[in-house]
Design a protein around this motif. Structure first.
Motif, PDB file in Angstrom:
ATOM      1  N   VAL A  11       9.642  -4.752 -49.982  1.00 17.81           N
ATOM      2  CA  VAL A  11      10.863  -4.050 -49.607  1.00 17.81           C
ATOM      3  C   VAL A  11      10.414  -2.748 -48.951  1.00 17.81           C
ATOM      4  N   HIS A  12      10.863  -2.491 -47.725  1.00 23.55           N
ATOM      5  CA  HIS A  12      10.461  -1.254 -47.077  1.00 23.55           C
ATOM      6  C   HIS A  12      11.542  -0.771 -46.126  1.00 23.55           C
ATOM      7  N   THR A  13      11.510   0.528 -45.876  1.00 21.36           N
ATOM      8  CA  THR A  13      12.400   1.177 -44.920  1.00 21.36           C
ATOM      9  C   THR A  13      11.529   1.794 -43.827  1.00 21.36           C
ATOM     10  N   ALA A  14      12.148   2.570 -42.967  1.00 23.63           N
ATOM     11  CA  ALA A  14      11.386   3.230 -41.903  1.00 23.63           C
ATOM     12  C   ALA A  14      10.376   4.227 -42.461  1.00 23.63           C
ATOM     13  N   SER A  15      10.607   4.725 -43.674  1.00 25.99           N
ATOM     14  CA  SER A  15       9.731   5.774 -44.208  1.00 25.99           C
ATOM     15  C   SER A  15       9.131   5.457 -45.578  1.00 25.99           C
ATOM     16  N   THR A  16       9.599   4.395 -46.259  1.00 20.97           N
ATOM     17  CA  THR A  16       9.115   4.120 -47.612  1.00 20.97           C
ATOM     18  C   THR A  16       8.793   2.643 -47.802  1.00 20.97           C
ATOM     19  N   ILE A  17       8.039   2.378 -48.851  1.00 22.21           N
ATOM     20  CA  ILE A  17       7.757   1.017 -49.302  1.00 22.21           C
ATOM     21  C   ILE A  17       7.916   1.007 -50.813  1.00 22.21           C
ATOM     22  N   THR A  18       8.439  -0.095 -51.356  1.00 19.20           N
ATOM     23  CA  THR A  18       8.638  -0.215 -52.802  1.00 19.20           C
ATOM     24  C   THR A  18       7.525  -1.048 -53.414  1.00 19.20           C
ATOM     25  N   ARG A 183       9.940  -8.488 -47.080  1.00 17.16           N
ATOM     26  CA  ARG A 183       9.648  -8.998 -45.746  1.00 17.16           C
ATOM     27  C   ARG A 183       8.296  -8.452 -45.305  1.00 17.16           C
ATOM     28  N   PRO A 184       7.694  -9.049 -44.283  1.00 14.80           N
ATOM     29  CA  PRO A 184       6.364  -8.597 -43.861  1.00 14.80           C
ATOM     30  C   PRO A 184       6.343  -7.097 -43.553  1.00 14.80           C
ATOM     31  N   TYR A 185       5.310  -6.449 -44.050  1.00 14.34           N
ATOM     32  CA  TYR A 185       5.143  -5.014 -43.824  1.00 14.34           C
ATOM     33  C   TYR A 185       4.316  -4.814 -42.556  1.00 14.34           C
ATOM     34  N   PRO A 186       4.784  -3.985 -41.621  1.00 19.31           N
ATOM     35  CA  PRO A 186       4.130  -3.875 -40.318  1.00 19.31           C
ATOM     36  C   PRO A 186       2.905  -2.969 -40.307  1.00 19.31           C
ATOM     37  N   ALA A 187       1.910  -3.309 -41.096  1.00 21.41           N
ATOM     38  CA  ALA A 187       0.667  -2.543 -41.077  1.00 21.41           C
ATOM     39  C   ALA A 187      -0.136  -2.914 -39.835  1.00 21.41           C
ATOM     40  N   ALA A 188      -0.723  -1.922 -39.206  1.00 21.92           N
ATOM     41  CA  ALA A 188      -1.502  -2.164 -37.998  1.00 21.92           C
ATOM     42  C   ALA A 188      -2.715  -3.038 -38.324  1.00 21.92           C
ATOM     43  N   PRO A 189      -3.052  -3.996 -37.462  1.00 22.77           N
ATOM     44  CA  PRO A 189      -4.208  -4.865 -37.719  1.00 22.77           C
ATOM     45  C   PRO A 189      -5.489  -4.091 -38.003  1.00 22.77           C
TER      46      PRO A 189
END
Length: 207
Positions: A11-18, A183-189
């Motif tokens: 679960v994540h927002t533009a500024s946080t992740i749970t 949902r998938p977290y958009p961490a840079a490769p």
């Protein structure tokens, strides 16, 4: 489409992740009440955070295991989470990722965070083919997590018990509807590439 074998789902927002943790009530209840970890929470010890709700349920037995009776959803800054990833090392030696076991040990010793990829779990807590991130924090990372990155703490023990009751009753569709919307977290490769087995495709982590 099949799930990528290694992927952060949360679960994540533009500024946080749970992320999720479970504690004895003496720690968990005041943390949820005050929105921050109490002084009794040992900042010098390693603590493991889990973006996957169901992996947390597997670890704590739906909040039934001793000293894990209070399940917490901890909302932290994405900046902090990614700082931890950037300063992390795999928790085990991986040929191809590390030059040799001595190289891995040196990295592990100087890293304030470590990463494990463990099989994700279904509602019956059975392992799935794809893996879920577990992030261990120690030293500087542990202190930053408790005192800088955490922006909110929610007691989700009741939710865990409600979902578990539906699973026991065999109503998996109803249980699924109550699950947090991960949902998938958009961490840079390039952020995750050092934390993957050499045969894992970093690009798959954000698709």
């Amino acid at each position: 489409m099949a799930e990528p074998k290694h992927q952060i789902r949360a679960v994540h927002t533009a500024s946080t992740i749970t992320v999720y943790q479970a504690y004895a009530p003496g720690i968990g209840l005041p943390a949820a009440r005050d929105g921050r970890f109490p002084a009794a929470w040992k900042r010098e010890r390693m603590t493991w955070i889990k973006p996957s709700f169901l992996w947390m349920m597997y670890r704590c037995g739906w909040g039934a295991k001793q000293d894990q009776e209070t399940v917490l959803a901890v909302e932290i800054t994405r900046e902090g989470f990614e700082w931890a990833l950037r300063h992390a090392c795999l928790s085990h030696y991986e040929p191809g990722t590390h030059a040799d076991p001595a190289d891995w040990k040196r990295r592990l010793k100087r890293s304030p965070a470590r990463v494990q990829w463990d099989p994700e779990r279904d509602l019956r807590l059975q392992p799935l083919p794809h893996r879920s991130l577990q992030l261990g924090l120690s030293g500087e990372a542990s202190r930053r997590y408790a005192d800088e990155w955490t922006v909110g703490i929610t007691d989700v023990t009741g939710l865990a018990r409600e979902i578990h009751a539906l699973v026991r009753a065999g109503d998996l569709p109803a249980a699924t509807r109550l699950l947090p919307a991960e949902r998938p977290y958009p961490a840079a490769p390039e952020l995750l590439a050092p934390l993957l087995p050499p045969n894992a495709e970093a690009e798959a982590l954000v698709r």
